[in-house]
Design a protein around this motif. Structure first.
Motif, PDB file in Angstrom:
ATOM      1  N   ARG A  63       2.498 -16.863   8.057  1.00 45.16           N
ATOM      2  CA  ARG A  63       1.280 -17.675   8.245  1.00 45.16           C
ATOM      3  C   ARG A  63       1.063 -18.781   7.225  1.00 45.16           C
ATOM      4  O   ARG A  63       0.093 -19.529   7.334  1.00 45.16           O
ATOM      5  N   GLY A  64       1.884 -18.848   6.208  1.00 40.43           N
ATOM      6  CA  GLY A  64       1.654 -19.819   5.141  1.00 40.43           C
ATOM      7  C   GLY A  64       0.550 -19.338   4.224  1.00 40.43           C
ATOM      8  O   GLY A  64      -0.126 -18.350   4.491  1.00 40.43           O
ATOM      9  N   ILE A  65       0.339 -20.053   3.139  1.00 42.31           N
ATOM     10  CA  ILE A  65      -0.682 -19.639   2.173  1.00 42.31           C
ATOM     11  C   ILE A  65      -2.086 -19.743   2.758  1.00 42.31           C
ATOM     12  O   ILE A  65      -2.945 -18.916   2.484  1.00 42.31           O
ATOM     13  N   GLU A  66      -2.301 -20.739   3.598  1.00 42.73           N
ATOM     14  CA  GLU A  66      -3.637 -20.916   4.172  1.00 42.73           C
ATOM     15  C   GLU A  66      -3.975 -19.830   5.187  1.00 42.73           C
ATOM     16  O   GLU A  66      -5.127 -19.423   5.304  1.00 42.73           O
ATOM     17  N   GLY A  67      -2.995 -19.362   5.927  1.00 40.85           N
ATOM     18  CA  GLY A  67      -3.255 -18.380   6.977  1.00 40.85           C
ATOM     19  C   GLY A  67      -3.247 -16.939   6.519  1.00 40.85           C
ATOM     20  O   GLY A  67      -3.813 -16.066   7.186  1.00 40.85           O
ATOM     21  N   ALA A  68      -2.604 -16.658   5.396  1.00 41.02           N
ATOM     22  CA  ALA A  68      -2.547 -15.280   4.888  1.00 41.02           C
ATOM     23  C   ALA A  68      -3.867 -14.933   4.199  1.00 41.02           C
ATOM     24  O   ALA A  68      -4.444 -15.769   3.508  1.00 41.02           O
ATOM     25  N   ARG A  69      -4.320 -13.719   4.398  1.00 43.28           N
ATOM     26  CA  ARG A  69      -5.584 -13.253   3.813  1.00 43.28           C
ATOM     27  C   ARG A  69      -5.305 -12.164   2.781  1.00 43.28           C
ATOM     28  O   ARG A  69      -4.509 -11.253   3.020  1.00 43.28           O
ATOM     29  N   VAL A  70      -5.998 -12.241   1.649  1.00 42.64           N
ATOM     30  CA  VAL A  70      -5.824 -11.270   0.572  1.00 42.64           C
ATOM     31  C   VAL A  70      -6.156  -9.862   1.053  1.00 42.64           C
ATOM     32  O   VAL A  70      -5.458  -8.902   0.706  1.00 42.64           O
ATOM     33  N   ASP A  71      -7.182  -9.730   1.884  1.00 40.82           N
ATOM     34  CA  ASP A  71      -7.545  -8.400   2.397  1.00 40.82           C
ATOM     35  C   ASP A  71      -6.386  -7.770   3.164  1.00 40.82           C
ATOM     36  O   ASP A  71      -6.106  -6.584   3.003  1.00 40.82           O
ATOM     37  N   GLU A  72      -5.718  -8.560   3.995  1.00 44.75           N
ATOM     38  CA  GLU A  72      -4.614  -8.016   4.780  1.00 44.75           C
ATOM     39  C   GLU A  72      -3.402  -7.710   3.897  1.00 44.75           C
ATOM     40  O   GLU A  72      -2.709  -6.707   4.105  1.00 44.75           O
ATOM     41  N   ILE A  73      -3.149  -8.550   2.909  1.00 43.85           N
ATOM     42  CA  ILE A  73      -2.051  -8.272   1.974  1.00 43.85           C
ATOM     43  C   ILE A  73      -2.306  -6.940   1.268  1.00 43.85           C
ATOM     44  O   ILE A  73      -1.415  -6.092   1.181  1.00 43.85           O
ATOM     45  N   ALA A  74      -3.533  -6.757   0.786  1.00 42.01           N
ATOM     46  CA  ALA A  74      -3.886  -5.512   0.091  1.00 42.01           C
ATOM     47  C   ALA A  74      -3.737  -4.313   1.024  1.00 42.01           C
ATOM     48  O   ALA A  74      -3.185  -3.275   0.628  1.00 42.01           O
ATOM     49  N   ARG A  75      -4.199  -4.453   2.240  1.00 44.30           N
ATOM     50  CA  ARG A  75      -4.108  -3.344   3.200  1.00 44.30           C
ATOM     51  C   ARG A  75      -2.641  -2.982   3.471  1.00 44.30           C
ATOM     52  O   ARG A  75      -2.271  -1.816   3.444  1.00 44.30           O
ATOM     53  N   ARG A  76      -1.811  -3.995   3.706  1.00 45.94           N
ATOM     54  CA  ARG A  76      -0.385  -3.732   3.961  1.00 45.94           C
ATOM     55  C   ARG A  76       0.324  -3.134   2.751  1.00 45.94           C
ATOM     56  O   ARG A  76       1.249  -2.350   2.886  1.00 45.94           O
ATOM     57  N   ALA A  77      -0.113  -3.532   1.559  1.00 50.78           N
ATOM     58  CA  ALA A  77       0.511  -3.014   0.332  1.00 50.78           C
ATOM     59  C   ALA A  77      -0.038  -1.649  -0.058  1.00 50.78           C
ATOM     60  O   ALA A  77       0.525  -0.989  -0.927  1.00 50.78           O
ATOM     61  N   GLY A  78      -1.128  -1.259   0.573  1.00 55.66           N
ATOM     62  CA  GLY A  78      -1.738   0.029   0.248  1.00 55.66           C
ATOM     63  C   GLY A  78      -2.427   0.030  -1.105  1.00 55.66           C
ATOM     64  O   GLY A  78      -2.413   1.037  -1.819  1.00 55.66           O
ATOM     65  N   VAL A  79      -3.029  -1.123  -1.457  1.00 52.32           N
ATOM     66  CA  VAL A  79      -3.732  -1.230  -2.738  1.00 52.32           C
ATOM     67  C   VAL A  79      -5.114  -1.828  -2.503  1.00 52.32           C
ATOM     68  O   VAL A  79      -5.394  -2.410  -1.450  1.00 52.32           O
ATOM     69  N   ASN A  80      -5.954  -1.705  -3.503  1.00 53.29           N
ATOM     70  CA  ASN A  80      -7.250  -2.367  -3.507  1.00 53.29           C
ATOM     71  C   ASN A  80      -7.012  -3.839  -3.818  1.00 53.29           C
ATOM     72  O   ASN A  80      -6.176  -4.169  -4.673  1.00 53.29           O
ATOM     73  N   LYS A  81      -7.724  -4.735  -3.158  1.00 60.49           N
ATOM     74  CA  LYS A  81      -7.445  -6.159  -3.383  1.00 60.49           C
ATOM     75  C   LYS A  81      -7.699  -6.599  -4.818  1.00 60.49           C
ATOM     76  O   LYS A  81      -7.151  -7.593  -5.276  1.00 60.49           O
ATOM     77  N   ARG A  82      -8.504  -5.823  -5.563  1.00 56.43           N
ATOM     78  CA  ARG A  82      -8.697  -6.154  -6.981  1.00 56.43           C
ATOM     79  C   ARG A  82      -7.371  -6.085  -7.744  1.00 56.43           C
ATOM     80  O   ARG A  82      -7.189  -6.784  -8.737  1.00 56.43           O
ATOM     81  N   MET A  83      -6.441  -5.233  -7.267  1.00 58.47           N
ATOM     82  CA  MET A  83      -5.132  -5.131  -7.920  1.00 58.47           C
ATOM     83  C   MET A  83      -4.364  -6.448  -7.798  1.00 58.47           C
ATOM     84  O   MET A  83      -3.625  -6.830  -8.700  1.00 58.47           O
ATOM     85  N   ILE A  84      -4.537  -7.126  -6.683  1.00 54.11           N
ATOM     86  CA  ILE A  84      -3.872  -8.424  -6.500  1.00 54.11           C
ATOM     87  C   ILE A  84      -4.363  -9.403  -7.556  1.00 54.11           C
ATOM     88  O   ILE A  84      -3.569 -10.086  -8.205  1.00 54.11           O
TER      89      ILE A  84
END
Length: 194
Positions: free
Chosen positions: A22-43
């Motif tokens: 999706r590129g940087i604009e289309g990717a969402r931090v919430d979804e990255i965190a969910r896929r990684a199995g971490v809290n988004k604060r970790m990002i």
């Protein structure tokens, strides 16, 4: 700590997949965190921002591409064979890391600001080794004297990357056929005119 390294690696892997799709604009931090199995604060803890995470993904991919080229240039081969091996190594790197050409395509579409920041350092790291091989080739008469190293490098990157942005780049027989063509084209260009 190994759990921290594991979390960081999972974040990078999930981010790479989403940024490539999706590129940087289309990717969402919430979804990255969910896929990684971490809290988004970790990002934010590890990378500071979504842009910091994106640059880290680019850096990791560029570093792997750089190492593929470096190891080929250091092999005990003839000069033209080292250049051919560097092209093959980069091409095979792209085949093994299909997200990399997608990331670079998104970068091109979005102005390339992040890649320019990352590539500047990596290019400084690789160019001296490539320049040394080409200068040795010029001295020995294996390469033409008027080579523009930046142009040769840009040509190899563009030709190889273009193959992997097609519809079915891994179609049996097509990848090796394309690689052979690219290698022959570049070697003819760098060779002295007869």
């Amino acid at each position: 700590m190994s759990w921290e390294k594991d979390s960081r690696e999972r974040i990078l892997a999930a981010a790479e997949e989403l940024f490539a799709a999706r590129g940087i604009e289309g990717a969402r931090v919430d979804e990255i965190a969910r896929r990684a199995g971490v809290n988004k604060r970790m990002i934010y803890h590890y990378f500071g921002s979504k842009e910091g995470l994106y640059r880290s993904v680019l850096e990791a991919n560029h570093a792997r591409a750089l190492e593929a080229g470096r190891s080929a240039l250091r092999r005990p081969l003839g000069l033209q064979e080292r250049v051919a091996e560097a092209i093959r190594s980069y091409f095979h790197f792209l085949a093994r890391h299909p997200n990399y050409p997608r990331l670079m395509a998104w970068e091109a579409l979005q102005g390339g600001e992040h890649a320019r920041q990352v590539l500047a350092q990596l290019r400084r790291d690789l160019l001296p080794e490539l320049r040394e091989v080409l200068e040795e080739g010029v001295r020995e008469g294996a390469f033409r004297a008027d080579l523009d190293l930046e142009q040769v490098l840009a040509t190899v990157i563009t030709l190889c990357s273009a193959h992997f942005s097609g519809r079915d780049p891994l179609e049996p027989g097509k990848a090796e056929e394309r690689l052979k063509h690219i290698t022959e084209l570049v070697l003819r260009y760098v060779s002295p005119t007869k």
